[in-house]
Write an enzyme that holds these catalytic residues in place. Sequence first.
Site, short mmCIF file in Angstrom:
data_model
loop_
_atom_site.label_atom_id
_atom_site.label_comp_id
_atom_site.label_asym_id
_atom_site.label_seq_id
_atom_site.Cartn_x
_atom_site.Cartn_y
_atom_site.Cartn_z
N ARG A 33 0.83 -1.22 0.00
CA ARG A 33 0.00 0.00 0.00
C ARG A 33 0.86 1.27 0.00
O ARG A 33 0.57 2.24 0.70
CB ARG A 33 -0.95 0.04 1.20
CG ARG A 33 -1.98 -1.06 1.24
CD ARG A 33 -3.00 -0.94 0.13
NE ARG A 33 -4.10 -1.86 0.32
CZ ARG A 33 -4.10 -3.15 -0.04
NH1 ARG A 33 -3.03 -3.67 -0.61
NH2 ARG A 33 -5.16 -3.90 0.17
N SER A 82 -10.60 -0.75 3.37
CA SER A 82 -9.82 -0.87 4.61
C SER A 82 -9.40 0.53 5.05
O SER A 82 -8.78 1.25 4.28
CB SER A 82 -8.56 -1.70 4.40
OG SER A 82 -8.88 -2.97 3.91
N GLU A 91 -4.76 3.72 6.17
CA GLU A 91 -4.40 3.46 4.77
C GLU A 91 -4.96 4.58 3.90
O GLU A 91 -4.41 4.90 2.86
CB GLU A 91 -5.02 2.11 4.38
CG GLU A 91 -4.57 1.57 3.07
CD GLU A 91 -5.68 0.88 2.32
OE1 GLU A 91 -6.64 1.56 1.91
OE2 GLU A 91 -5.59 -0.33 2.14
N1 EPU Z 1 -10.38 -10.59 10.48
C1 EPU Z 1 -11.08 -10.69 11.66
N2 EPU Z 1 -12.09 -9.81 11.91
C2 EPU Z 1 -12.42 -8.84 11.01
C3 EPU Z 1 -11.71 -8.73 9.81
C4 EPU Z 1 -10.68 -9.62 9.56
O1 EPU Z 1 -10.82 -11.55 12.48
O2 EPU Z 1 -13.34 -8.08 11.32
C5 EPU Z 1 -9.34 -11.58 10.20
C6 EPU Z 1 -9.87 -12.63 9.21
O3 EPU Z 1 -10.49 -13.66 9.84
C7 EPU Z 1 -8.59 -13.08 8.52
C8 EPU Z 1 -7.72 -11.83 8.54
O4 EPU Z 1 -8.24 -10.98 9.54
O5 EPU Z 1 -7.97 -14.07 9.26
C9 EPU Z 1 -7.63 -11.16 7.20
O6 EPU Z 1 -8.90 -10.70 6.80
P1 EPU Z 1 -9.32 -10.47 5.25
O7 EPU Z 1 -8.99 -11.66 4.44
O8 EPU Z 1 -10.70 -9.96 5.25
O9 EPU Z 1 -8.33 -9.37 4.72
P2 EPU Z 1 -7.76 -8.04 5.38
O10 EPU Z 1 -6.34 -8.29 5.76
O11 EPU Z 1 -8.66 -7.54 6.44
C10 EPU Z 1 -6.74 -7.17 3.13
C11 EPU Z 1 -6.76 -5.89 2.34
C12 EPU Z 1 -8.07 -5.76 1.56
C13 EPU Z 1 -8.17 -6.94 0.62
C14 EPU Z 1 -8.12 -8.25 1.44
C15 EPU Z 1 -8.08 -9.48 0.57
C16 EPU Z 1 -5.38 -4.32 3.58
C17 EPU Z 1 -5.34 -3.09 4.41
N3 EPU Z 1 -6.58 -4.75 3.21
O12 EPU Z 1 -7.78 -7.05 4.11
O13 EPU Z 1 -7.99 -4.57 0.78
O14 EPU Z 1 -9.37 -6.89 -0.13
O15 EPU Z 1 -6.91 -8.26 2.25
O16 EPU Z 1 -6.83 -9.62 -0.04
O17 EPU Z 1 -4.32 -4.87 3.24
C18 EPU Z 1 -8.45 -2.22 0.87
O18 EPU Z 1 -7.23 -2.04 0.83
O19 EPU Z 1 -9.27 -1.26 0.92
C19 EPU Z 1 -8.96 -3.59 0.90
C20 EPU Z 1 -10.25 -3.85 1.04
#
Ligand code: EPU
Length: 345
Positions: A170, A245, A341
């Site tokens: 990012r 995010s 972010e």
């Molecule tokens: N999780 C929780 N509770 C929550 C949210 C997430 O426990 O409320 C845990 C999930 O269970 C999982 C982990 O956190 O184990 C990761 O969650 P998720 O796969 O939803 O992805 P993220 O890390 O929260 C990132 C990106 C997203 C992207 C997804 C999928 C960032 C800041 N965000 O989210 O990007 O779509 O991975 O690759 O890196 C964005 O940048 O706006 C965005 C949506």
Amino acid sequence: MFQKNTSLRPYHTFGIEVQTKVFADFSSQKEFRTVFAQAPKPVFILGGGSNILFTKDFEGTVLKNNIRTKRIGHTDGDYTIVHIGGGVPWHQFVRWAIHKNLGGVENLSLIPGTVGAAPIQNIGAYGVELKDVFVQAKCIVMAPFKFKDKSYQPGQTLIITKSEANFGYRDSLFKKELKGKVAIVLVSMMLTHKNHRIRTSYGAIQEELALHQITQPTIKNISDAIIAIRERKLPNPKKIGNSGSFFKNPYISTKQYEKLKKQFPKMPAYPIDEDTVKIAAGWLIQEAGWKGYRTGDAGCYDKQALVLVNYGQAQGKEILELAQKIQKSVKKKFGIHIQPEVNIL
Ligand code: EPU
């Protein structure tokens, strides 16, 4: 050409009621030069407005990038180069690519925003980042700066190649040294026209494909699967204001992680290298008790705690205050500093 005291509510996904002193759009590089020369400064270039939180009125000119060209360039081996106008909505570009059987961006389906904004924060999802397909960006200089011992003046054209763009998680040169100094008018990307690299390493993709009994997925199957996953987890900005995010997933040392793991064995973590671990900020926020929290119209989304939302009439300041409270409580509980972010203006 210029509109005065214009509401920015229709032009960004958080749906915050703020005004800009002056507003205009541009649909070609030539038009950008004309409009920019006459625009009261400072000038802020807006793409899809999907990664921004306005906390006050803007005392300058907001210029909306509306350059919508899509051109297929030369082909070499499995690859085809495409040149896409900065104002093309990102997802529209993704679907166009799939329709032309061009692969590489299908994992980035349904990301809001524009092609010109994509390199700034090196958009990423489901194992793919913009940097994986990026070749170069054509930029027009807005404010003087020095880059690689050369001085640039407003109006000049500058090409930034992949190695110069310094992409990180990012992050990029556009977000740091070139911030506010250039307008990205054209982005060139390298896609596959055959032997597509299908990336299904994320469990959620595999589950979605299995649900439809797809064993040999095409790029369209991947795109459709990701659209379904995102629609389930993330709020549609047309219905609930948000910026995806709000925070980045923090990087911490392996040493700090080992200590925390003893206390929080369920904490999701992804090794980056020997010394660094990426932690899921969504989980930290959820465990700190914020998931589903709402104060007035500002809230923390109930299906994805990493997303802050505007249920209707929230002000930017209220969202920011909530973000700061979340940051403080995550720091207190885990000793981890989570950073926004989104761009806060
Ligand atoms: N999780 C929780 N509770 C929550 C949210 C997430 O426990 O409320 C845990 C999930 O269970 C999982 C982990 O956190 O184990 C990761 O969650 P998720 O796969 O939803 O992805 P993220 O890390 O929260 C990132 C990106 C997203 C992207 C997804 C999928 C960032 C800041 N965000 O989210 O990007 O779509 O991975 O690759 O890196 C964005 O940048 O706006 C965005 C949506």
